[in-house]
Design an enzyme around this catalytic site. Structure first.
Site, mmCIF file in Angstrom:
data_model
loop_
_atom_site.group_PDB
_atom_site.id
_atom_site.type_symbol
_atom_site.label_atom_id
_atom_site.label_comp_id
_atom_site.label_asym_id
_atom_site.label_seq_id
_atom_site.Cartn_x
_atom_site.Cartn_y
_atom_site.Cartn_z
ATOM 1 N N LYS A 193 20.983 15.564 -36.239
ATOM 2 C CA LYS A 193 19.567 15.276 -36.397
ATOM 3 C C LYS A 193 19.400 14.066 -37.322
ATOM 4 O O LYS A 193 20.042 13.985 -38.382
ATOM 5 C CB LYS A 193 18.833 16.479 -36.981
ATOM 6 C CG LYS A 193 18.860 17.713 -36.092
ATOM 7 C CD LYS A 193 18.038 17.517 -34.833
ATOM 8 C CE LYS A 193 17.980 18.796 -33.998
ATOM 9 N NZ LYS A 193 17.096 18.660 -32.819
ATOM 10 N N ASP A 199 19.668 12.903 -32.556
ATOM 11 C CA ASP A 199 18.365 13.408 -32.112
ATOM 12 C C ASP A 199 17.340 13.158 -33.209
ATOM 13 O O ASP A 199 17.459 13.689 -34.317
ATOM 14 C CB ASP A 199 18.460 14.903 -31.802
ATOM 15 C CG ASP A 199 17.154 15.471 -31.248
ATOM 16 O OD1 ASP A 199 16.222 14.683 -31.002
ATOM 17 O OD2 ASP A 199 17.075 16.698 -31.059
ATOM 18 N N GLU A 216 18.400 10.340 -29.032
ATOM 19 C CA GLU A 216 17.414 11.161 -28.330
ATOM 20 C C GLU A 216 16.048 11.092 -29.005
ATOM 21 O O GLU A 216 15.931 11.252 -30.217
ATOM 22 C CB GLU A 216 17.926 12.609 -28.319
ATOM 23 C CG GLU A 216 17.020 13.616 -27.646
ATOM 24 C CD GLU A 216 17.566 15.026 -27.793
ATOM 25 O OE1 GLU A 216 16.776 15.978 -27.643
ATOM 26 O OE2 GLU A 216 18.777 15.186 -28.076
ATOM 27 N N ASP A 243 13.524 13.522 -24.386
ATOM 28 C CA ASP A 243 13.524 14.989 -24.380
ATOM 29 C C ASP A 243 12.096 15.506 -24.341
ATOM 30 O O ASP A 243 11.593 15.909 -23.299
ATOM 31 C CB ASP A 243 14.261 15.492 -25.630
ATOM 32 C CG ASP A 243 14.244 17.011 -25.763
ATOM 33 O OD1 ASP A 243 13.939 17.707 -24.776
ATOM 34 O OD2 ASP A 243 14.546 17.514 -26.863
ATOM 35 N N LYS A 295 15.488 20.683 -19.702
ATOM 36 C CA LYS A 295 15.149 21.965 -20.323
ATOM 37 C C LYS A 295 14.217 22.710 -19.381
ATOM 38 O O LYS A 295 13.059 22.312 -19.194
ATOM 39 C CB LYS A 295 14.482 21.758 -21.686
ATOM 40 C CG LYS A 295 15.447 21.265 -22.757
ATOM 41 C CD LYS A 295 14.773 21.138 -24.110
ATOM 42 C CE LYS A 295 15.776 20.710 -25.178
ATOM 43 N NZ LYS A 295 15.141 20.483 -26.499
#
Length: 353
Positions: free
Chosen positions: A163, A188, A213, A238, A262
Site C-alpha cells: 500500500k 496500491d 494500482e 480497481d 472483483k
C-alpha cells in the site's frame, strides 16, 4: 432445467489475525453474509457478499446488502426455472446498483449449476486446471514493512502488493524491492494521489513495481490518462471498474493498462466474464483482486483466475493469512507459492458455519 427452491442467508463475523491498514480504512474485524441456494433436489450452491460494515470502499454495506438480498433479490429468484446461471443477471437487471448483493446470490447460483453438472466451477466456466500463483497484500505500519515482507516471502509468496500514498517513504520501498529481485511487487494507492501534483506519483515510477494500482479517485479518468502517458510503470484501475462500460471507457481514454477483476464490484459472474472477454480481445491485462474475504469468495476467485486470459498474479493468500479458522474445509493453503484448484464439483469446498 433448475428450480431454485430455497435461499438462506448467514452472518459470519471474525476478527482478523492482524489489522488491515490502508489510507481509506483500518479493518480489524470482518463481517460478511454467506448465501446458500438450493435446488428442488437439495443440492446447495454457496456465495459470499463482500460488502463492508460501513461505506468506505463502496456505497454498499453489510446491513444494506442483506436487506436487498433478502427482500428484493430472493423473491425474484425463488421458484424460478432457469437453463443457465447467467439468467440470474437478467432476473436482477431491474434492480439498480447493489452489485455486491447481486454478486453474492449469483455466485451461489453458478456454484449450484456446476454441482448439478458434476463439474468443478473452474471447468464449468472454461478455466484450465493448473496451480494458481499466490499473491499477498502487505498492509501495515511502515516500520513493520520489512519484517512483514520477509514473513510473506518465507511463507512462499512470490507476488507482494504494498500500500502506498503520498506520505510513503519511496526510498525505503525502492530498497525493499531491489533487495528482493525474485519477487513481483505491486503498489496500491487506493486513490490517495487525488488532488496531488503529478510529480508526487512520478516519484514511484522508478521504484521497481510491476504496476501501480488506482493512484487517483475512481472517477478521475483524465488524471489516470495523464499519469499513464508520463509513466513507464503500468497503471492499473480497481475502484474505477464497476462494469464492462467502465473497462471500455478506460480503453477508449487510454487511462490504464491493467484492471483488477472483483466480482463483488462488477455484480457477479455474468458481467465479470463479459469483462474478461473484452480484455482478452483488447489485450488488457487482468488479475483477480481480494476483498479481505473468507473461503467461499476466495474459491470463486480461484476459479476466475483459472481462465487462461487472466495472466497476472492475483490476491490469493491462504486461509491462515487473515483468519484463525476459515469457514470452508479443507482450508485453502499456499504450497510452494501456489494454490491447487479443487477438482470436486462446484467451488470444491464444504461450508462450516
Amino acid at each position: 432445467m433448475a428450480v431454485i427452491a430455497g435461499i438462506e442467508f448467514h452472518k459470519v463475523k471474525q476478527p482478523l489475525n492482524q489489522p488491515f491498514i490502508t489510507v481509506l480504512q483500518k479493518v480489524q474485524e470482518r463481517e460478511v453474509t454467506i448465501v446458500i441456494v438450493r435446488d428442488a433436489e437439495g443440492r446447495e450452491g454457496y456465495g459470499e457478499c463482500v460488502a463492508f460494515d460501513t461505506p468506505w470502499y463502496t456505497e454498499e454495506t453489510v446491513t444494506g446488502s442483506r436487506f436487498v438480498m433478502e427482500q428484493v433479490l430472493a423473491p425474484l429468484l425463488l421458484g424460478g426455472q432457469m437453463e443457465h446461471p447467467a439468467e440470474t443477471a437478467c432476473l436482477f437487471s431491474t434492480v439498480k446498483g447493489n452489485h455486491m448483493a447481486k454478486a453474492a446470490v449469483e455466485m451461489a447460483v453458478w456454484d449450484l449449476f456446476a454441482k448439478r453438472q458434476g463439474l468443478p466451477l473452474y471447468e464449468f466456466i472454461g478455466g484450465v486446471y493448473a496451480p494458481i500463483p499466490a499473491g499477498v497484500v502487505v498492509a501495515g505500519e511502515m516500520e513493520d514493512l520489512s519484517q512483514n515482507i520477509k514473513m510473506a516471502i518465507d511463507s512462499g509468496y512470490r507476488r507482494i502488493k504494498l500500500k502506498i500514498s503520498p506520505d510513503t517513504d519511496v526510498a525505503l520501498l525502492k530498497s525493499l524491492v531491489a533487495a528482493n529481485p525474485e519477487i513481483s511487487f505491486y503498489a496500491d494507492a487506493n486513490g490517495s494521489f487525488s488532488g496531488r501534483a503529478l510529480e508526487e506519483l512520478l516519484a514511484f515510477d522508478q521504484a521497481g513495481f510491476v504496476l501501480i494500482e488506482q493512484p487517483y479517485g475512481e472517477h478521475e479518468w483524465e488524471a489516470h490518462r495523464i499519469a499513464r502517458s508520463k509513466m513507464t510503470t503500468p497503471i492499473c484501475l480497481d475502484e474505477s471498474i464497476h462494469s464492462l462500460e467502465d473497462v471500455k471507457r478506460m480503453a477508449e481514454q487510454q487511462a490504464g493498462d491493467v484492471i483488477v477483476l472483483k466480482m463483488g464490484r462488477l455484480g457477479g459472474w455474468a458481467e465479470t466474464l463479459k469483462v474478461v472477454e473484452f480484455c482478452r480481445n483488447e489485450q488488457i491485462g487482468m488479475w483477480v483482486g481480494g476483498m479481505i474475504e473468507f473461503g467461499v469468495s476466495k474459491a470463486h476467485n480461484l476459479a476466475l483466475a483459472s481462465l487462461p486470459e487472466v495472466k497476472l498474479t492475483g490476491d490469493f493468500s491462504d486461509s491462515g493469512h487473515f483468519w484463525q479458522t476459515d469457514i470452508v474445509s479443507p482450508e485453502i493453503y499456499v504450497e510452494h507459492g501456489k494454490i491447487k484448484l479443487s477438482e470436486s464439483p462446484g467451488i470444491g469446498y464444504r461450508l462450516n458455519i
